[in-house]
Design an enzyme around this catalytic site. Structure first.
Site, PDB file in Angstrom:
ATOM      1  N   GLU A 183       1.405 -10.987  -5.973  1.00 38.54           N
ATOM      2  CA  GLU A 183       0.169 -11.574  -6.453  1.00 38.54           C
ATOM      3  C   GLU A 183      -0.275 -12.705  -5.530  1.00 38.54           C
ATOM      4  O   GLU A 183       0.552 -13.453  -5.019  1.00 38.54           O
ATOM      5  CB  GLU A 183       0.364 -12.132  -7.865  1.00 38.54           C
ATOM      6  CG  GLU A 183       0.709 -11.087  -8.893  1.00 38.54           C
ATOM      7  CD  GLU A 183       1.019 -11.702 -10.245  1.00 38.54           C
ATOM      8  OE1 GLU A 183       0.794 -12.924 -10.409  1.00 38.54           O
ATOM      9  OE2 GLU A 183       1.491 -10.973 -11.127  1.00 38.54           O
ATOM     10  N   CYS A 228       2.290 -16.924 -13.043  1.00 37.21           N
ATOM     11  CA  CYS A 228       2.889 -16.186 -11.938  1.00 37.21           C
ATOM     12  C   CYS A 228       3.624 -14.945 -12.452  1.00 37.21           C
ATOM     13  O   CYS A 228       4.428 -15.027 -13.370  1.00 37.21           O
ATOM     14  CB  CYS A 228       3.890 -17.063 -11.182  1.00 37.21           C
ATOM     15  SG  CYS A 228       3.119 -18.420 -10.293  1.00 37.21           S
TER      16      CYS A 228
END
EC number: 2.1.1.192
Length: 351
Positions: A94, A338
């Site tokens: 990501e 996250c």
């Protein structure tokens, strides 16, 4: 087999291009297109001949061009853009672009997954698969910079705070940051760079010895040994008291104030007593505290405290003259924590 060019120094680039039959000066042109103009395809490099482009395309690849965006999310306020990027080997990470009133910052990952096992984090649900290369870290910045360059803008800050523990991939992380600092790339100031760590003391010590004015952020999240070990198993190997001592040495060597990240989890670490403990450990330290109301992670079962509880925690720190703020939330509506986007995508692929 084609060779990868992205992330090479100018000298390395010259050697490869000359060996492929191109003139030496072409390397400087390609380098400028890649790192100053953020072009990610050979056929967009307008001062190259068609013959030279054909040689480049036949012999070399460019990593940003090979990245596949598996999923993209944009916040309702259009200030945060999060992408799930797939590398050529099939692994994904990501990366987040955030627009501030002072410019654009990119939060990058340093590993595919994470082995730290923090109880509140989705990044480590499948462990660490591998370290990223310096080029793969750079590509996360340039994939966004290529979007901005058409608007006459560019990324001006980088935060190594995505998936993974940067200090366990130290050389690649520092290599990427030093690359971005070069005058012939983005010429990004070290003061606009932040490395966030769970508290890997050997990495903090190595960063101290480099003496670069990079911002250091430390994930603390509890100031009581047993609770921090419960939330962050890394505390067994690197107790937070020793981490704070290493951070103070970093301050003394670089002059940069350390930021302590503290995720507030309802009923876990958000009480006034917990705030007093935190203040006791950070009193007279060159530190600031970034309070982060927890992003709900369904897999972990944690909830965020109420606004009233957050404000009470903050007031305790301020009473003890600890420089503390509550993080401005960005991207709350788009799997902001996250690892959430990657975990969600993986689950969907299994279903």
């Amino acid at each position: 087999m084609k060779k990868e060019l992205f992330g090479l120094s100018l000298i390395e680039l010259q050697e490869l291009l000359v060996a492929a039959g191109l003139k030496k000066f072409r390397a400087a042109q390609v380098y400028q297109w890649l790192y100053q103009k953020s072009v990610t395809a050979f056929d967009q490099m307008r001062n190259l001949s068609k013959a030279d482009i054909a040689i480049l395309e036949a012999n070399f690849t460019l990593l940003p061009q090979q990245l596949k965006i598996l999923r993209e999310q944009v916040s309702q306020d259009d200030l945060t853009r999060k992408v799930l990027l797939e590398f050529p080997d099939g692994n994904s990470v990501e990366t987040v672009l955030m627009r501030h009133d002072y410019g654009y910052s990119v939060c990058v990952s340093s590993q595919v997954g994470c082995d730290m096992g923090c109880a509140f984090c989705a990044s480590g649900l499948s462990g660490c698969i591998r370290n990223l290369t310096a080029a793969e870290i750079l590509a996360q910045v340039y994939i966004f910079n290529s979007m901005l360059v058409g608007e006459g803008k560019q990324v001006s800050r980088i935060v190594v705070m995505g998936s993974g523990e940067p200090m366990l991939n130290f050389d690649a992380v520092i290599g990427a940051l030093q690359f971005l600092h070069r005058e012939n790339t983005l010429y990004m100031s070290y003061r606009n760079m932040t490395i966030s760590t769970c508290g890997i003391i050997p990495g903090i010590e190595k960063l101290t010895q480099l003496g670069l004015p990079i911002n250091l952020a430390i994930s603390l999240h509890a100031a009581e040994p047993e609770l921090r070990t419960e939330l962050m198993p890394v505390n067994k190997g690197f107790p937070f008291q020793d981490v704070i001592q290493a951070a103070e040495a970093y301050v003394g060597y670089t002059g940069r104030q350390v930021t302590y990240e503290y995720i507030l989890i309802a009923g876990k670490n958000d009480s006034p007593v917990a705030a007093e403990l935190l203040a006791n450990h950070l009193r007279f330290k060159h530190a600031s505290v970034n309070l982060i109301p927890a992003n709900p992670v369904p897999e972990k079962g944690f909830e965020r405290p109420s606004k009233k509880v957050v404000e009470a925690f903050l007031k305790v720190l301020q009473k003890h003259k600890i420089n503390a703020t509550v993080r401005r939330e960005m991207g709350k509506d788009i799997d902001a924590a996250c690892g959430q986007l990657r975990a969600r995508f993986a689950q969907e692929q299994q279903d």
